[in-house]
Scaffold this motif. Structure first.
Motif, PDB file in Angstrom:
ATOM      1  N   TYR A  40      -3.464 -11.202  10.432  1.00 55.20           N
ATOM      2  CA  TYR A  40      -4.397 -10.706   9.426  1.00 55.20           C
ATOM      3  C   TYR A  40      -5.833 -11.185   9.673  1.00 55.20           C
ATOM      4  O   TYR A  40      -6.738 -10.373   9.857  1.00 55.20           O
ATOM      5  N   HIS A  42      -6.064   0.751   2.884  1.00 54.99           N
ATOM      6  CA  HIS A  42      -4.916   1.076   3.725  1.00 54.99           C
ATOM      7  C   HIS A  42      -4.601   2.575   3.705  1.00 54.99           C
ATOM      8  O   HIS A  42      -3.946   3.071   4.625  1.00 54.99           O
ATOM      9  N   GLU A  84       0.792  -1.231   0.000  1.00 53.90           N
ATOM     10  CA  GLU A  84       0.000   0.000   0.000  1.00 53.90           C
ATOM     11  C   GLU A  84       0.822   1.278   0.000  1.00 53.90           C
ATOM     12  O   GLU A  84       0.349   2.305   0.518  1.00 53.90           O
ATOM     13  N   GLU A 102      -3.525  -4.223   9.689  1.00 57.63           N
ATOM     14  CA  GLU A 102      -3.871  -5.370   8.842  1.00 57.63           C
ATOM     15  C   GLU A 102      -5.198  -6.012   9.242  1.00 57.63           C
ATOM     16  O   GLU A 102      -6.027  -6.314   8.379  1.00 57.63           O
ATOM     17  N   HIS A 110      -8.263  -3.817  -0.574  1.00 60.35           N
ATOM     18  CA  HIS A 110      -7.446  -3.868   0.647  1.00 60.35           C
ATOM     19  C   HIS A 110      -6.362  -2.781   0.616  1.00 60.35           C
ATOM     20  O   HIS A 110      -6.229  -2.003   1.559  1.00 60.35           O
TER      21      HIS A 110
END
Ligand code: ARG
Ligand code: ZN
Length: 879
Positions: free
Chosen positions: A386, A306, A269, A325, A302
C-alpha cells in the motif's frame, strides 16, 4: 500445523483461465445457520496454453448440495470434490453450470465471505472470500456480469442490497421478501457484495460533471444515524475531486456505503456497494477526534477512487495488488493534501512510512511491492504494497510532473478500461503517454528493502565547483539492478538566504530545474552532479518533499541542520531537520546513558526548539509536527542492536527537560490556543487543537500541570481535546486519572467506537504494572474476541504502541501476546496473524529479549490447527 505444509503460490506460475464465466445469476435464501446459495453460470471454454479441459472451481467451507450442467443433475462420479476444489470435466465448449450450496453465516467468525455483524448479514470477498460463498473461478482476471437475488425474512432484514441497480423487489409468503440487483459492469468476484438487515440510511445526491444525478446512500445501524454527515460530505468532495483532477466520473446511478461494526480491515470498494468498518464512517464532534475525521475523509475517498483504479481497471492476479492499492493510496494522499495541507499530509505520510513500512521492509516479512510468492494472500495487504506502492506511483509524478502523470493516467484508462492488467501495463501507459523510457522503474517493483543513498560533497574553492556524489545501496549491497531515484535538492547560504546554483553542462540530462529546487536523477549505482560558479560552500537541502522512499545519509552536521530547520523554503526539510536535531540529541543521550554519564539536551536542538516555538509565522500544524519528538521506535531503528532501556530513559528525559526549560512558552502557547468555539473540522481549527495538545503533552510532564489536563478533560469540548487530556493522564496512576477514566467509561460504554478508545488508551499507558492492566482489559465484560476493532484496541495497541510495556525484560508481554494469537487463530486468522508482527523483529533486540521473543514465536508455531495466515508470518519470522 496440520499434517501437510501449506501451498506457496508463485507469480511465475501465472496462467490465464481456461474457462470464462460470461454471466452469473446468484440466489441467496438467507438463514443464519443454513443459507442456500444457487449459482447459475454461463460458461465458455477458452483454451489456454495448457490445453487442459478440466474445470477447477474454488470452494471452501461450503456444503455442495447439487450440481447441474445444462439442466442435467450430476452425480458424485461426475466430479471430484475436496476441501478446496470442485473439479468437473465438461465436454461442451459452452454450457450452463448450476451449483447449489449451503453455508452458515452465523458461525463465520473469520469475517471473510458471508457473515453476520450486529444481527445483519454482510460479505467480504477480497481477496479470496467469494469461494466460501459458492464454487467459482475465484481469481481477479475472470470478469462476469452479476445478477443477485436475495430472499430473506422481512422483519429481520428490511434492507436487501447488492451491487449495481435494483431491478425488482416484492413480498413473498411466510413473512419473506426479495430483491434483485443487476450490475451492468463486468467484474471479478472479489468485488461482489451482499448486505441484508435492519439498517437506517441517510440520502443525498451528486450531480456529475456530465449532468447525471447520482443517488448517494449511507446505511448504518439506527442508533448511528446522527453520525453520517461527515462521511456523506467526504463522499461528495471525493466525487468532485476525481472529476477535477483526473476527469473521472462515477458510472452508476446509485452509490451505497454500509457501515458495520465487525470488519477485518478499513473498508472495501465493492462495485456500487462499499462496505466499511464503522470506524471510517461514523463521526460527530463529541465522539470522533480530528484524526478520526481525517481518517473517514481519506478512506471514503480511497474506496470511491477505487471505482476507477481497481474496479473499472482491475488486477490480473493478486501479485499485482499494488497496481490498484498503491495507485489508490497515492490518489487519496493527494486528495487529503488538497483538502487540508499538502506539506502536513506529506510529513504525516512519511512518518507512517518510516514507523511501519521501513521496519517491515527490513524484517523477515520483507517483500517487494509486487510480491513474487505468498502462502496466504491476506497477509500481503501490507504497508509495503500500500504505502511503499503509493511512493512508487508518486515517483512517476515526481519524474513526469503532474501534467505528464495525468497524460499517463488518461492513456491507462483508454487502453485498459474493463480489463484485468499488470503493473507493467501501468508503467507502459506512463512511458508511452510521455514518450519516455521508464523501464528502469521495474526494479522498484521486484526488489525489496529500503534503498540507502549516501551523499558526499566536495567543494573546490579554486575552480568554484561543488561536486555532489550520490551512491545507492540496497540491503548493504549495490542493488541487483540500480534504481531510478529522483532526489530533489535546494541550496542556501549559512544566513538562510536561498542560493541559485547552476549545474555543469554535461549533467544536463540527469537533472531538471523545479522552481527553487533541482531534481537529480540518480540512475547509476554511483553518480556525480557538478555545480559551477559556486562562490562559497552552501547549505544543501536534501530530499525536499521526500522525493523518494529512501534513507538518505547526508553530510549535514548540526550547523547545517540548524539553518535548514529555521530557514528552508521546503516545509518537509524544515521538519526533517528538526527531527534530525532531536535524534542527534537523543543519540548522544544514549551514549551518555551507556557510559553512566548525566543526560543533557543537545544545545543546538534546544535552540532550534526555542526558535520553532517562538516563530509566529509558522503554520500551526507544521509547528506541532516540528515540536514532536521522533518516536522511540524510530530512535531504535538507528541501532543494529536496540538499546531499549537507554532509549526509554533518554526519551523520557528529553520530554521532561524540554517541558522544564520551556514551561513558560509552552503554557503561553497552550493558553493562547484555548478557544471557546464549537467544533469545526477545518484546517485552522485542526491545527490549533493539534498544537495545543502537543503543548499539553509536554506540560503534563510536570506534576503541577496535571490539573490543566483534568480541566481540559472536564470541559468536554470535543473528543479531540477530551482524548488528548485522557491520554496524558493515563500515564499517571493518580486518583484524578482513575476518576477521569471511570467518567469516560460511564459516558461512552454504549458507543463501541468510543469505547475502543477507552481500551486503547489503557493498553498504551506507560505504567509499571501494564501486564496486569492488559489482563484486566482482556477480562473486561466489554472485551470481545469476535470484534476486530476491540481486539486491535487492546492487543494491537499493546504490541505496536506500548513499546516499553510490551518489551518488559521478563518476557511476560511476549508470552501474553503469543497466547492471545493462539486463541485468535481459532476465531479469526486474519486478525491473529496481524498481531504477530511485533514479535517478528526479535533479531534486533538484546540476547535476553531475543531468546524470549523467539520462544514466544515457537510456542505459536507448535500450535495445532494453525491457520495459513499465522503459519506464514511465524514461520518466516523464525526462518
Ligand atoms: N481493497 C480494500 C481496500 O484497501 C482492502 C480489503 C482487504 N481485505 C482483506 N481481507 N485482505 O480498500
Ligand atoms: Zn484499497
Amino acid at each position: 500445523m496440520s499434517s501437510s505444509l501449506p501451498v506457496t503460490h508463485y507469480l511465475k506460475d501465472y496462467q490465464p483461465s481456461n474457462y470464462q464465466i460470461d454471466s452469473i445469476e446468484l440466489t441467496f435464501d438467507l438463514d443464519p445457520l443454513a443459507t442456500r446459495v444457487t449459482n447459475v453460470m454461463q460458461m465458455t471454454f477458452s483454451p489456454n496454453a495448457s490445453d487442459d479441459r478440466r474445470l477447477v472451481l474454488n470452494g471452501q467451507k461450503i456444503t455442495l448440495l447439487e450440481c447441474w450442467i445444462n439442466g442435467n443433475l450430476l452425480s458424485a462420479e461426475d466430479y471430484d470434490l475436496d476441501d478446496e476444489f470442485l473439479t468437473l470435466s465438461p465436454s461442451l465448449d459452452a454450457f450452463e453450470l448450476k451449483i447449489v450450496t449451503q453455508c452458515a453465516p452465523q458461525n463465520n467468525t473469520s469475517l471473510e465471505g458471508l457473515y453476520r455483524t450486529s444481527g445483519n448479514y454482510c460479505t467480504q470477498c477480497e481477496a479470496l472470500g467469494f469461494q466460501t460463498i459458492t464454487y467459482y473461478l475465484d481469481r481477479p482476471d475472470v470478469l462476469s456480469f452479476f445478477t443477485t437475488k436475495i430472499i430473506a425474512d422481512k422483519s429481520q432484514n428490511a434492507v436487501l442490497l447488492s451491487n449495481g441497480n435494483l431491478v425488482e423487489a416484492s413480498d413473498l409468503p411466510d413473512g419473506k421478501h426479495y430483491a434483485v440487483w443487476h450490475d451492468p459492469f463486468k467484474k471479478p468476484c472479489y468485488l461482489f457484495a451482499l448486505v441484508a438487515g435492519n439498517l437506517s440510511l441517510i440520502q443525498d445526491t451528486y450531480q456529475t460533471m456530465d449532468g447525471r444525478l447520482v443517488d448517494l446512500r449511507i446505511y448504518v445501524e439506527p442508533q448511528n444515524i446522527d453520525k453520517c454527515d461527515h462521511a456523506m460530505a467526504s463522499l461528495k468532495k471525493s466525487m468532485q475531486w476525481d472529476e477535477e483532477r483526473y476527469g473521472l466520473v462515477y458510472d452508476l446511478d446509485i452509490y451505497m456505503i454500509v457501515a458495520v461494526d465487525d470488519f477485518n480491515m478499513g473498508a472495501m470498494e465493492n462495485k456500487g456497494l462499499n462496505v466499511f468498518n464503522s470506524k471510517f464512517v461514523l463521526a460527530k464532534p463529541e465522539t470522533a477526534t480530528d484524526v478520526d475525521y481525517e481518517g473517514i475523509e481519506s478512506v471514503i475517498a480511497h474506496e470511491y477512487f477505487h471505482n476507477w483504479t481497481g474496479n473499472r481497471v482491475t488486477c490480473r492476479d493478486w501479485f499485482q495488488l499494488t497496481l490498484k492499492e498503491g495507485l489508490t493510496v497515492f490518489r487519496d494522499q493527494e486528495f487529503t493534501g488538497d483538502m487540508l495541507s499538502i506539506p502536513v499530509k506529506r510529513i504525516e505520510d512519511v512518518k507512517r512510512l518510516r514507523s511501519n513500512q521501513f521496519p517491515e521492509d527490513a524484517g523477515p516479512m520483507a517483500h517487494p511491492i509486487q510480491p513474487q510468492s505468498y502462502i496466504e494472500m491476506n497477509n500481503f495487504y501490507t504497508m509495503t504494497v500500500y504505502e511503499k506502492g503509493a511512493e512508487v506511483v508518486r515517483l512517476y509524478q515526481t519524474l513526469l510532473g503532474r501534467d505528464g502523470f495525468r497524460k499517463g493516467m488518461d492513456l491507462y484508462f483508454q487502453r485498459h478500461d474493463g480489463q484485468a492488467v499488470t503493473v507493467e501495463d501501468f508503467r507502459n501507459a506512463m512511458a508511452d503517454a510521455n514518450h519516455v523510457d521508464l523501464s528502469q522503474m521495474q526494479a522498484w517493483y521486484v526488489q525489496e528493502g529500503t534503498p540507502v543513498v549516501t551523499a558526499k560533497t566536495h567543494y573546490d574553492a579554486k575552480l568554484q565547483t561543488l561536486t555532489l556524489s550520490l551512491e545507492q545501496t540496497l540491503k548493504g549491497k549495490v542493488p541487483q539492478q540500480p534504481l531510478m531515484i529522483p532526489v530533489l535538492i535546494g541550496f542556501m547560504g549559512y544566513d538562510g538566504q536561498p542560493l541559485t546554483l547552476m549545474p555543469s553542462v554535461q549533467d544536463k540530462n540527469s537533472l531538471e530545474e523545479r522552481g527553487d529546487s533541482w531534481l537529480l536523477k540518480l540512475t547509476e549505482p554511483k553518480q556525480d552532479f557538478i555545480f559551477e560558479q559556486v562562490a562559497t560552500y552552501p547549505v544543501i537541502s536534501y530530499l525536499r518533499d521526500f522525493s523518494a522512499p529512501i534513507i538518505l545519509k547526508t553530510p549535514n552536521a548540526l550547523p547545517e541542520l540548524e539553518v535548514l530547520a529555521q530557514y528552508d523554503s521546503n516545509a518537509f526539510v524544515r521538519w526533517e531537520s528538526m527531527q534530525a536535531l532531536a535524534l542527534a540529541s537523543m543519540e548522544q543521550g544514549v551514549s551518555a546513558y551507556q557510559q553512566q554519564q548525566p543526560l543533557t539536551l543537545l544545545p543546538s536542538f534546544a535552540a532550534a526548539f526555542a526558535s520553532v516555538l517562538a516563530d509566529s509565522s509558522l503554520d500551526l500544524s507544521l509547528k506541532a509536527l516540528a515540536l514532536t519528538l521522533p518516536e522511540m521506535t524510530y530512535v531504535a531503528d538507528q541501532y543494529t542492536e536496540i538499546p531499549l532501556e537507554a532509549i526509554q530513559a533518554v526519551h523520557q528525559f528529553t520530554q521532561q527537560a524540554l517541558a522544564e526549560k520551556f514551561s513558560q512558552a509552552l503554557l503561553q502557547t497552550y493558553e493562547s490556543l484555548q478557544v471557546n468555539e464549537p467544533y469545526r473540522y477545518e484546517k485552522q481549527a485542526i491545527a490549533q487543537r493539534k498544537l495545543k495538545n502537543v503543548c499539553l503533552k509536554y506540560l503534563a510532564k510536570l506534576p503541577q500541570n496535571l490539573a490543566i489536563a483534568v480541566n481540559q478533560f472536564e470541559q468536554k469540548s470535543n473528543m479531540t481535546d477530551v482524548l488528548s487530556a485522557l491520554e496524558v493522564l493515563s500515564h499517571h496512576q493518580t486518583a484524578d486519572s482513575a476518576k477521569c477514566l471511570q467518567a469516560f467509561y460511564q459516558d461512552w460504554s454504549k458507543d463501541s467506537l468510543v469505547l475502543d478508545k477507552w481500551f486503547s488508551i489503557q493498553a498504551a499507558a506507560q505504567v509499571p504494572d501494564i501486564l496486569a492492566q492488559i489482563n484486566q482489559l482482556l477480562q473486561h465484560p466489554d472485551f470481545k474476541y469476535t470484534n476486530p476493532n476491540r481486539v486491535r484496541s487492546v492487543l494491537g495497541v499493546f504490541g505496536r504502541l506500548n513499546w516499553v510495556g510490551f518489551h518488559q525484560a521478563s518476557g511476560t508481554g511476549y508470552q501474553l501476546l503469543a497466547e492471545q494469537v493462539i486463541k485468535l487463530n481459532g476465531i479469526n486468522p486474519q486478525i491473529a496473524s496481524r498481531l504477530v508482527a511485533p514479535l517478528s523483529h526479535w533479531k534486533r533486540y538484546d540476547s535476553g529479549r531475543r531468546l524470549l521473543m523467539r520462544q514466544a514465536l515457537e510456542s505459536i508455531l507448535a500450535t495445532e490447527n494453525l491457520s495459513k495466515d499465522v503459519y506464514e508470518i511465524v514461520s518466516r519470522s523464525l526462518a
